[in-house]
Design a protein around this motif. Structure first.
Motif: not given
Length: 387
Positions: A127-156
């Motif tokens: 298998m050759t896996m094309d991740m394109v981007d590091v998607d987990s890093a995108k959600f980590a960035q979203l978590a940093e800028g979010a509040r309340g339940p969305m911050a927990w969802i993005y961090a998870r």
């Protein structure tokens, strides 16, 4: 010729958004060198129409409509402890489609486009896996800028998806990313195995200002192109309209910010009611707007990998102003302006409006650095397709 299985989370056609542009060109490249069997999801009816020229080159094609609702995918993620990014694409019909292909053909290798499709890859096939981007890093960035339940969802999502990405890379023959910056980020985050950057390219013959006719637009058109239901694009146009455009129009009152892209959400559509802002929605051909633009902007605050909107504007010899995030990973050779604060970004836009209308140096950089053939040449060795 070898038989290859190509798995994609979104049908690679029509190639009208960033991920589909990359997957379309990679699929076309591989189909010229092997018998390729495509299994992909479709988000809308247009995604189920295979371009005739590509259909003639594919050994087989199975497109599965994606019908699972977001609430159902979210519930499955909570119950199973898996990332939402995976449960949203978990579908028995795709499992059956892949099984049919593997039973009927001697699959020698699998190309997996996007981490959501890794669970469908046959375990006993390289298998050759094309991740394109590091998607987990995108959600980590979203978590940093979010509040309340969305911050927990993005961090998870960031935590679970990062574990999935590491697991997939450990079993892949090679894991690909769209830029060396993304590849380095993945390595630093614990990514294992062979990690390779295979950059995006540009079809410079298609995006050629000499063959494109501009639409009727104002002489001081400031253009942004992109999928307008995508959160980073939504935030980008909102930030530009709120904080940058008013500064620009103080000295250039005729300047008009044109937002071109399909599926604009309500927040984007509302911007079109403002003086000096136009929202087009879907257009038949974005090249006419690029040809008409006096300056193209990419004011993304959250961006991963290589932005196709920047490459396309460069290929069309347009002046470009981008944030550091949008410019990262692009070897632009100083042919675009980079700014982050509203004041600096506005100053760069005004300077572009005052400067040359064309940037042949930007197009020359694209021609020398981002030809698709050159960018995808490493795939031949990675997939065992060398002559």
């Amino acid at each position: 010729m070898k038989d290859l299985l190509f798995l994609a989370h979104r049908a690679p056609f029509p190639p009208d958004r960033g991920d589909k542009i990359r997957s379309f060109h990679i699929l076309s490249h591989l189909a010229a060198r092997a018998r390729v069997h495509l299994c992909a999801f479709a988000d809308d009816p247009a995604d189920r129409v295979v371009p005739p020229a590509l259909a003639a080159r594919l050994a087989s094609c199975r497109i599965v409509p994606r019908t699972k609702s977001s609430p159902r995918a979210g519930l499955e993620a909570l119950v199973s402890g898996r990332p939402l990014s995976l449960t949203a694409f978990a579908d028995r019909r795709m499992t059956a489609a892949v099984a049919d292909v593997v039973r009927a053909h001697p699959i020698a290798a699998t190309y997996v486009f996007s981490g959501q499709m890794a669970p469908y890859a046959p375990a006993d096939v390289p298998m050759t896996m094309d991740m394109v981007d590091v998607d987990s890093a995108k959600f980590a960035q979203l978590a940093e800028g979010a509040r309340g339940p969305m911050a927990w969802i993005y961090a998870r999502e960031a935590r679970l998806l990062a574990a999935h990405e590491r697991s997939v890379s450990a079993r892949a023959a090679a894991t690909l990313f769209v830029s060396e910056a993304e590849a380095a980020l993945f390595r630093a985050g614990g990514g294992r195995g062979r990690i390779v950057a295979v950059e995006n390219g540009i079809d410079a013959a298609t995006y050629d200002p000499a063959t494109c006719h501009p639409v009727a637009a104002g002489a001081e058109t400031i253009l942004l192109t992109g999928q307008m239901d995508y959160r980073p694009n939504i935030e980008a146009v909102t930030w530009f309209a709120d904080h940058v455009l008013p500064i620009v129009r103080q000295s250039r009152p005729a300047a008009v910010f044109v937002i071109v892209g399909r599926a604009p959400v309500a927040a984007v559509t509302r911007l079109g009611a403002r003086d000096g802002v136009v929202v087009t929605g879907t257009v038949p051909d974005v090249r006419g707007w690029l040809a008409a633009a006096r300056v193209c902007v990419a004011p993304l605050r959250l961006a991963r990998g290589i932005q196709n909107k920047v490459l396309e504007a460069m290929a069309m010899a347009r002046p470009v102003v981008a944030t550091q995030a949008a410019a990262e990973g692009i070897d632009h050779g100083g042919t675009i302006a980079v700014a982050d604060s509203p004041e600096a970004f506005a100053a760069a836009v005004i300077a572009a409006l005052d400067g040359p209308a064309d940037r042949p140096d930007a197009r020359a950089q694209v021609l020398s650095r981002y030809d698709w053939g050159a960018r995808l040449a490493p795939l031949d060795a990675l997939m065992g397709l060398e002559a």
